[in-house]
Design an enzyme around this catalytic site. Structure first.
Site, PDB file in Angstrom:
ATOM      1  N   HIS A  21      12.477 148.538 -35.528  1.00  0.00           N
ATOM      2  CA  HIS A  21      11.301 149.273 -36.019  1.00  0.00           C
ATOM      3  C   HIS A  21      11.499 150.780 -35.890  1.00  0.00           C
ATOM      4  O   HIS A  21      10.556 151.527 -35.626  1.00  0.00           O
ATOM      5  CB  HIS A  21      10.026 148.848 -35.283  1.00  0.00           C
ATOM      6  CG  HIS A  21       9.636 147.426 -35.518  1.00  0.00           C
ATOM      7  ND1 HIS A  21       8.882 147.031 -36.605  1.00  0.00           N
ATOM      8  CD2 HIS A  21       9.895 146.291 -34.832  1.00  0.00           C
ATOM      9  CE1 HIS A  21       8.698 145.720 -36.569  1.00  0.00           C
ATOM     10  NE2 HIS A  21       9.307 145.257 -35.497  1.00  0.00           N
TER      11      HIS A  21
ATOM     12  N   ASN B  33       2.893 142.295 -37.095  1.00  0.00           N
ATOM     13  CA  ASN B  33       3.692 142.441 -38.309  1.00  0.00           C
ATOM     14  C   ASN B  33       2.802 142.233 -39.522  1.00  0.00           C
ATOM     15  O   ASN B  33       1.623 141.881 -39.399  1.00  0.00           O
ATOM     16  CB  ASN B  33       4.837 141.428 -38.342  1.00  0.00           C
ATOM     17  CG  ASN B  33       5.985 141.800 -37.420  1.00  0.00           C
ATOM     18  OD1 ASN B  33       6.232 142.967 -37.154  1.00  0.00           O
ATOM     19  ND2 ASN B  33       6.696 140.798 -36.928  1.00  0.00           N
TER      20      ASN B  33
ATOM     21  N   TYR C  35       8.735 145.120 -24.405  1.00  0.00           N
ATOM     22  CA  TYR C  35       8.258 146.305 -25.101  1.00  0.00           C
ATOM     23  C   TYR C  35       8.049 147.465 -24.131  1.00  0.00           C
ATOM     24  O   TYR C  35       8.490 148.589 -24.382  1.00  0.00           O
ATOM     25  CB  TYR C  35       6.966 145.998 -25.860  1.00  0.00           C
ATOM     26  CG  TYR C  35       7.223 145.405 -27.222  1.00  0.00           C
ATOM     27  CD1 TYR C  35       7.948 144.226 -27.365  1.00  0.00           C
ATOM     28  CD2 TYR C  35       6.752 146.015 -28.374  1.00  0.00           C
ATOM     29  CE1 TYR C  35       8.195 143.682 -28.608  1.00  0.00           C
ATOM     30  CE2 TYR C  35       6.995 145.481 -29.626  1.00  0.00           C
ATOM     31  CZ  TYR C  35       7.719 144.306 -29.738  1.00  0.00           C
ATOM     32  OH  TYR C  35       7.968 143.778 -30.964  1.00  0.00           O
TER      33      TYR C  35
END
Length: 502
Positions: free
Chosen positions: A56, A129, A339
């Site tokens: 990303h 997403n 993350y």
């Protein structure tokens, strides 16, 4: 001489007499080492870039607001949903998955759809997403999957061979790949795509009741997508059409909007439905769990500084608030760690104190201390209270009233991840059967473009997966590949996929 109202200074605050020339030893002499501002400018320039996101990396963001339009307090105690009309500031980031920074926006890929809600109880990150499903259900395979979407270690090129070889060995991926190769594989821009939490999350209300939920942000602009040919022509003109479109939309007052809907499943029903409700490669049938409207998202401000607010934005599923929780979804459980850890590496120890990530309304009190770039107060108001428990008045303590209710799922935990009799073909078959003849033909042609460089053995392995979905599906993709000359340069598929019709 008039007084200067806004003087140029050094980073230490001293006024600068000039910003035009280096200091030299005479008109033709060498530079002087004492020219500290020259050294500062060069040294800072060398450090202006930070590592890009591993995935990303190429993204675009806006600021905006979320407004509650329907009452869902029976499902969650989260204060951002506490009353109709309540508003919450939001920072968005959309992205392609595989491309590096500077990659073309209009690639065939899944798009990230991430939202940071600055609630009065802290930040809630919806990190999703533009597809309701994902390629794999177990995070153990996620690093391998991402490697197939990035560059080959020898050629330094994208490898369709690796992509389809991996997918063929992970049949649960056929649902997502079907979406990726469909018309929705290249959205015109982020305003024309949906956003999904994809995972199953939990909401819990003031009475301690838990509900499993799916999050759907439905575009109000309508779906619009490019064909491969249209995208190729567009990329020849500009690689940054998403950034241009979003900037122009907001600058002209055409603010993109989405409507948030929930699917809600009572907690105990997870043990009785005939499918695994925590499998991120599956959707919940809308006939069983219809969409419940919640509110409206409007993105209406362009960040004043892209790097500060978008590049430094650190989204993580671990950022939840009271009333919102997790589920046994294996991919979600791993993302809770990975993350935040990615941000610690990329941005630094105190990344959540940066302006893009700092909570706006909540008091932030914790006992983290020291570390690199500790640019804010190193205690909670009392320098003696640097550990817990302690005896000092007003030192931060935990609040038992926000304790999440315990999970009540019974039985073997592996029921939600390692079952060998998982049906990976019914849902992609249902999706394929929704396509009309034109959509199917474009699906076949998109596959052919993506699979052109792929070896025959890998193609055959993928055909075998498609045959289990539908004989028509397999035959159509095979015929399109056979019709394409093997020497044609195919458009490489990037990392993820479009959204199925609902």
């Amino acid at each position: 001489m008039s007084e200067i109202k806004n003087r140029l200074t050094t980073t230490a605050g001293a006024p600068m007499p000039t910003n035009e020339h280096s200091q030299t030893a005479g008109p033709r002499g060498p530079l002087l080492l004492q020219d500290y501002q020259l050294l500062e400018k060069l040294a800072h320039q060398n450090r202006e870039r930070i590592p890009e996101r591993a995935v990303h990396a190429n993204g675009w963001g806006l600021e905006g607001i979320f407004t509650v339009t329907h009452d869902i307090t029976r499902y969650t105690r989260a204060k951002l949903f506490s009353e109709i009309g309540k508003t919450t500031d939001v920072l968005s980031r959309w992205s392609t998955v595989a491309g590096e920074q500077g990659a073309a926006d209009a690639e065939r890929d899944v798009r990230g759809f991430s939202l940071k809600f600055y609630t009065e109880e802290g930040n809630w990150d919806m990190v999703g997403n533009n597809t309701p499903v994902f390629f794999v259900r177990d995070a153990y395979k996620f690093p391998d999957f991402i490697r197939t979407q990035k560059r080959h270690p020898k050629t330094n090129l994208r490898s369709p061979e690796a992509m389809f070889d991996f997918w063929a060995a992970q049949p649960e991926s056929v649902h997502q790949v079907t979406i990726l190769m469909s018309d929705r594989g290249i959205p015109v821009n982020p305003s024309h795509m949906n956003g999904y939490g994809s995972h199953t999350f939990s909401f819990w209300n003031a009475d301690g009741e838990r509900f499993w939920v799916k999050l759907h942000f439905k575009t109000q602009q309508g779906h619009a997508h490019h064909t491969n040919a249209e995208a190729e022509r567009l990329i020849g003109k500009t690689r940054e059409n998403y950034q241009e479109d979003l900037y122009n939309m907001v600058n002209e007052g055409r603010f993109p909007k989405w409507t948030l809907f929930l699917q809600v499943m009572p907690e105990r029903e997870a043990e009785t439905v005939p499918y695994n409700p925590f499998d991120v490669t599956k959707v919940w049938p809308h006939a069983d769990y219809p969409l419940i409207e919640v509110g409206e998202l409007e993105m209406n401000r362009i960040p004043e500084n892209y790097f500060q607010m978008v590049e430094n934005a650190a989204y993580s599923p671990s950022n939840v608030v009271p009333g919102i929780g997790f589920s046994p979804d294996k991919m979600l459980q791993a993302r809770i760690f990975s993350y935040a850890d990615a941000h610690r590496y990329r941005l630094g120890t105190h990344y959540e104190a940066l302006p893009a990530n700092a909570p706006k309304a909540a008091d932030v009190n914790h006992y983290h201390k020291d570390g690199s770039m500790r640019f804010f107060r190193n205690d909670t108001g009392n320098p003696d209270a640097y550990y817990e428990p302690n005896q000092y008045e007003n030192a931060p303590v935990a609040d038992p009233s926000v304790q999440e209710p315990p999970l009540t799922i019974s039985g073997d935990a592996d029921r939600y991840g390692n079952a060998q009799d998982v049906d990976d073909y019914t849902q992609p078959r249902a999706l394929f059967n929704l396509f009309d003849d034109g959509q199917k033909q474009r699906l076949y042609e998109n596959y052919a473009a993506a699979m052109g460089p792929v070896s025959k053995p890998v193609k055959e392995r993928w055909y075998a997966v498609l045959a289990k979905v539908s004989a028509e599906y397999e035959a159509g993709v095979r015929a399109a590949n056979d019709a394409l000359d093997s020497d044609v340069n195919a458009v490489p598929v990037t990392d993820d996929t479009p959204v199925p019709a609902e």
